[in-house]
Design a protein around this motif. Structure first.
Motif, PDB file in Angstrom:
ATOM      1  N   CYS A 216       0.861  -1.192   0.000  1.00 32.89           N
ATOM      2  CA  CYS A 216       0.000   0.000   0.000  1.00 32.89           C
ATOM      3  C   CYS A 216       0.892   1.234   0.000  1.00 32.89           C
ATOM      4  O   CYS A 216       1.549   1.542   1.004  1.00 32.89           O
ATOM      5  N   TRP A 217       0.921   1.912  -1.154  1.00 29.99           N
ATOM      6  CA  TRP A 217       1.711   3.148  -1.253  1.00 29.99           C
ATOM      7  C   TRP A 217       0.839   4.338  -0.856  1.00 29.99           C
ATOM      8  O   TRP A 217      -0.301   4.466  -1.279  1.00 29.99           O
ATOM      9  N   ALA A 218       1.407   5.191  -0.021  1.00 33.84           N
ATOM     10  CA  ALA A 218       0.820   6.492   0.320  1.00 33.84           C
ATOM     11  C   ALA A 218       1.977   7.405   0.697  1.00 33.84           C
ATOM     12  O   ALA A 218       3.105   6.931   0.917  1.00 33.84           O
ATOM     13  N   PRO A 219       1.750   8.701   0.787  1.00 31.54           N
ATOM     14  CA  PRO A 219       2.860   9.610   1.096  1.00 31.54           C
ATOM     15  C   PRO A 219       3.547   9.328   2.427  1.00 31.54           C
ATOM     16  O   PRO A 219       4.727   9.646   2.598  1.00 31.54           O
ATOM     17  N   THR A 220       2.809   8.724   3.393  1.00 33.74           N
ATOM     18  CA  THR A 220       3.407   8.376   4.682  1.00 33.74           C
ATOM     19  C   THR A 220       3.048   6.942   5.048  1.00 33.74           C
ATOM     20  O   THR A 220       2.033   6.399   4.588  1.00 33.74           O
ATOM     21  N   HIS A 221       3.876   6.352   5.893  1.00 37.14           N
ATOM     22  CA  HIS A 221       3.605   4.991   6.359  1.00 37.14           C
ATOM     23  C   HIS A 221       2.286   4.946   7.115  1.00 37.14           C
ATOM     24  O   HIS A 221       1.493   4.007   6.963  1.00 37.14           O
ATOM     25  N   THR A 222       2.017   5.956   7.933  1.00 38.98           N
ATOM     26  CA  THR A 222       0.797   5.964   8.744  1.00 38.98           C
ATOM     27  C   THR A 222      -0.451   5.979   7.873  1.00 38.98           C
ATOM     28  O   THR A 222      -1.401   5.206   8.110  1.00 38.98           O
ATOM     29  N   GLU A 223      -0.483   6.842   6.865  1.00 40.65           N
ATOM     30  CA  GLU A 223      -1.654   6.884   5.985  1.00 40.65           C
ATOM     31  C   GLU A 223      -1.809   5.579   5.220  1.00 40.65           C
ATOM     32  O   GLU A 223      -2.931   5.073   5.051  1.00 40.65           O
ATOM     33  N   ALA A 224      -0.709   5.024   4.746  1.00 33.90           N
ATOM     34  CA  ALA A 224      -0.784   3.758   4.012  1.00 33.90           C
ATOM     35  C   ALA A 224      -1.338   2.645   4.893  1.00 33.90           C
ATOM     36  O   ALA A 224      -2.172   1.850   4.456  1.00 33.90           O
ATOM     37  N   LEU A 225      -0.891   2.578   6.138  1.00 35.73           N
ATOM     38  CA  LEU A 225      -1.393   1.539   7.039  1.00 35.73           C
ATOM     39  C   LEU A 225      -2.860   1.766   7.360  1.00 35.73           C
ATOM     40  O   LEU A 225      -3.636   0.809   7.479  1.00 35.73           O
ATOM     41  N   ASP A 226      -3.281   3.015   7.479  1.00 33.39           N
ATOM     42  CA  ASP A 226      -4.709   3.320   7.674  1.00 33.39           C
ATOM     43  C   ASP A 226      -5.532   2.762   6.507  1.00 33.39           C
ATOM     44  O   ASP A 226      -6.587   2.143   6.714  1.00 33.39           O
ATOM     45  N   ILE A 227      -5.061   3.006   5.291  1.00 34.87           N
ATOM     46  CA  ILE A 227      -5.787   2.544   4.101  1.00 34.87           C
ATOM     47  C   ILE A 227      -5.828   1.018   4.060  1.00 34.87           C
ATOM     48  O   ILE A 227      -6.884   0.416   3.824  1.00 34.87           O
ATOM     49  N   ALA A 228      -4.688   0.385   4.289  1.00 37.45           N
ATOM     50  CA  ALA A 228      -4.628  -1.074   4.247  1.00 37.45           C
ATOM     51  C   ALA A 228      -5.516  -1.686   5.320  1.00 37.45           C
ATOM     52  O   ALA A 228      -6.211  -2.683   5.077  1.00 37.45           O
ATOM     53  N   HIS A 229      -5.521  -1.091   6.510  1.00 42.33           N
ATOM     54  CA  HIS A 229      -6.314  -1.648   7.606  1.00 42.33           C
ATOM     55  C   HIS A 229      -7.806  -1.465   7.352  1.00 42.33           C
ATOM     56  O   HIS A 229      -8.620  -2.296   7.789  1.00 42.33           O
ATOM     57  N   SER A 255     -12.434  -9.697  10.894  1.00 43.25           N
ATOM     58  CA  SER A 255     -11.298  -8.790  10.718  1.00 43.25           C
ATOM     59  C   SER A 255     -11.180  -7.768  11.838  1.00 43.25           C
ATOM     60  O   SER A 255     -10.132  -7.101  11.951  1.00 43.25           O
ATOM     61  N   THR A 256     -12.211  -7.617  12.670  1.00 42.36           N
ATOM     62  CA  THR A 256     -12.080  -6.713  13.813  1.00 42.36           C
ATOM     63  C   THR A 256     -10.999  -7.196  14.781  1.00 42.36           C
ATOM     64  O   THR A 256     -10.519  -6.409  15.612  1.00 42.36           O
ATOM     65  N   LEU A 257     -10.617  -8.456  14.666  1.00 42.25           N
ATOM     66  CA  LEU A 257      -9.572  -9.012  15.530  1.00 42.25           C
ATOM     67  C   LEU A 257      -8.164  -8.742  14.998  1.00 42.25           C
ATOM     68  O   LEU A 257      -7.180  -9.007  15.684  1.00 42.25           O
ATOM     69  N   VAL A 258      -8.062  -8.231  13.758  1.00 41.78           N
ATOM     70  CA  VAL A 258      -6.759  -7.990  13.140  1.00 41.78           C
ATOM     71  C   VAL A 258      -6.308  -6.575  13.486  1.00 41.78           C
ATOM     72  O   VAL A 258      -6.933  -5.589  13.095  1.00 41.78           O
ATOM     73  N   THR A 259      -5.214  -6.466  14.227  1.00 39.71           N
ATOM     74  CA  THR A 259      -4.712  -5.158  14.642  1.00 39.71           C
ATOM     75  C   THR A 259      -3.886  -4.510  13.535  1.00 39.71           C
ATOM     76  O   THR A 259      -3.424  -5.171  12.603  1.00 39.71           O
ATOM     77  N   ARG A 260      -3.693  -3.202  13.665  1.00 39.57           N
ATOM     78  CA  ARG A 260      -2.850  -2.487  12.710  1.00 39.57           C
ATOM     79  C   ARG A 260      -1.424  -3.046  12.716  1.00 39.57           C
ATOM     80  O   ARG A 260      -0.811  -3.224  11.671  1.00 39.57           O
ATOM     81  N   ASP A 261      -0.907  -3.337  13.903  1.00 39.11           N
ATOM     82  CA  ASP A 261       0.461  -3.864  13.991  1.00 39.11           C
ATOM     83  C   ASP A 261       0.574  -5.217  13.313  1.00 39.11           C
ATOM     84  O   ASP A 261       1.569  -5.493  12.633  1.00 39.11           O
ATOM     85  N   ALA A 262      -0.450  -6.054  13.490  1.00 38.11           N
ATOM     86  CA  ALA A 262      -0.413  -7.373  12.845  1.00 38.11           C
ATOM     87  C   ALA A 262      -0.460  -7.235  11.334  1.00 38.11           C
ATOM     88  O   ALA A 262       0.245  -7.956  10.607  1.00 38.11           O
TER      89      ALA A 262
END
Length: 315
Positions: A216-229, A255-262
């Motif tokens: 997931c490409w985005a300008p920042t890692h945080t935004e990309a992880l938000d999108i992927a999650h 999927s509510t059990l899947v954390t952002r870190d995971a």
């Protein structure tokens, strides 16, 4: 070994998939995968165009080879119909088509009210389906009465000069053994060197092995992880859940059990070139012959520019 692009039918409209294929070829990707789903995994993904219509359109806008990753030819669609669809796709693509098959998921295959069989029966159905498809591709009239499928005096008239290869996905010992025994190649989404070795032992030595993965490409890692999650938390689900859950709502609940870190451990997120190169190298080092990447989310033009100017030259 080059890098292909994985078109996600679960997340994008037909027009968006066609535009991505064009951008992929212009960026330097050398082949295309495309998923075959009736449902997305969740409503946030939100799409599910009919793959055979999209492949027809792709044949008119791209010169890249196309593989379905993967089609289930056993429950939702009879293998005789898949044989005709794949043959037409191979004709339109002038031989640049491969049929990727697998035993499927309840998510897509339960929709007509058919029972969802256990894994062993699904693999038996898949083996018979591949036999039916190849019989029809031989060009004559086919009558087949098997334990799972009946075909009566059927012939496919529109055929490519050479039948397309059939690649098969596999994630457990039985499915990998079947792939090695009857398929022309192996498909996976896991960087599993042992699976490739088992495929070879079962008869797959010398046959191509292909993999696909998501970033997931985005300008920042945080935004990309938000999108992927938001869109692909199901990528973090364990075990056989992706084969047995029947509805996008069930995937959303699980999927509510899947954390952002995971999920961050499963999907490369953000603009770090080294992380994207390493994601690819993981599959290369496992021994795959061909690798395909899919980009999650809205930053498609930016992703293709990023890969064209930085990642592909590194690879």
């Amino acid at each position: 070994m080059g890098l292909g692009y994985f078109l996600s039918s679960e997340e994008f409209t037909p027009a968006e998939l066609i535009a991505q294929a064009r951008m992929a070829e212009a960026a330097g990707f050398d082949r295309l995968w495309i998923s075959d789903h009736f449902h997305p995994w969740n409503d946030a993904q939100g799409q599910s165009p009919f793959v055979w219509s999209v492949i027809g359109a792709l044949s008119q806008v791209s010169t890249l080879p196309v593989t379905t990753a993967v089609t289930c030819p056993t429950v939702r669609v009879h293998p005789a119909v898949i044989a005709q669809a794949a043959a037409t796709s191979a004709v339109l693509l002038e031989g640049r088509f491969a049929l990727g098959v697998g035993s499927g998921e309840a998510l897509n295959e339960h929709i007509l009210g058919d029972a969802w069989p256990p894994a062993d029966i699904r693999l038996d159905m898949l083996e018979e389906a591949v036999h039916v498809i190849r019989e029809l591709w031989a060009g004559g009239f086919v009558t087949h009465h098997g334990p799972h499928y009946t075909v009566e005096h059927a012939r496919i008239y529109t055929l490519p000069d050479t039948p397309p290869p059939i690649l098969m996905s596999g994630f457990g010992p039985k499915s990998i053994e079947l792939a090695g025994r009857i398929a022309d190649g192996f498909i996976s989404t896991r960087p599993d060197a042992d699976a490739i070795a088992d495929f070879g032992k079962a008869g797959g030595t010398g046959k191509p092995t292909e993999a696909g993965y998501k970033v997931c490409w985005a300008p920042t890692h945080t935004e990309a992880l938000d999108i992927a999650h938001e869109r692909w938390p199901n990528a973090g689900l364990p075990g056989e859940l992706d084969q047995v859950l029947p509805s996008p709502r069930h995937f959303e609940q699980a999927s509510t059990l899947v954390t952002r870190d995971a999920l961050a451990e499963k999907i490369t997120c953000g603009p770090d070139i080294d992380a994207h190169v390493e994601a690819y190298r993981t599959y290369e080092n496992a021994g795959f012959d061909r690798v395909h990447v899919n980009n999650i989310g809205p930053y498609q033009k930016e992703f293709f520019d990023f890969y064209r100017t930085t990642v592909l030259p590194r690879l």
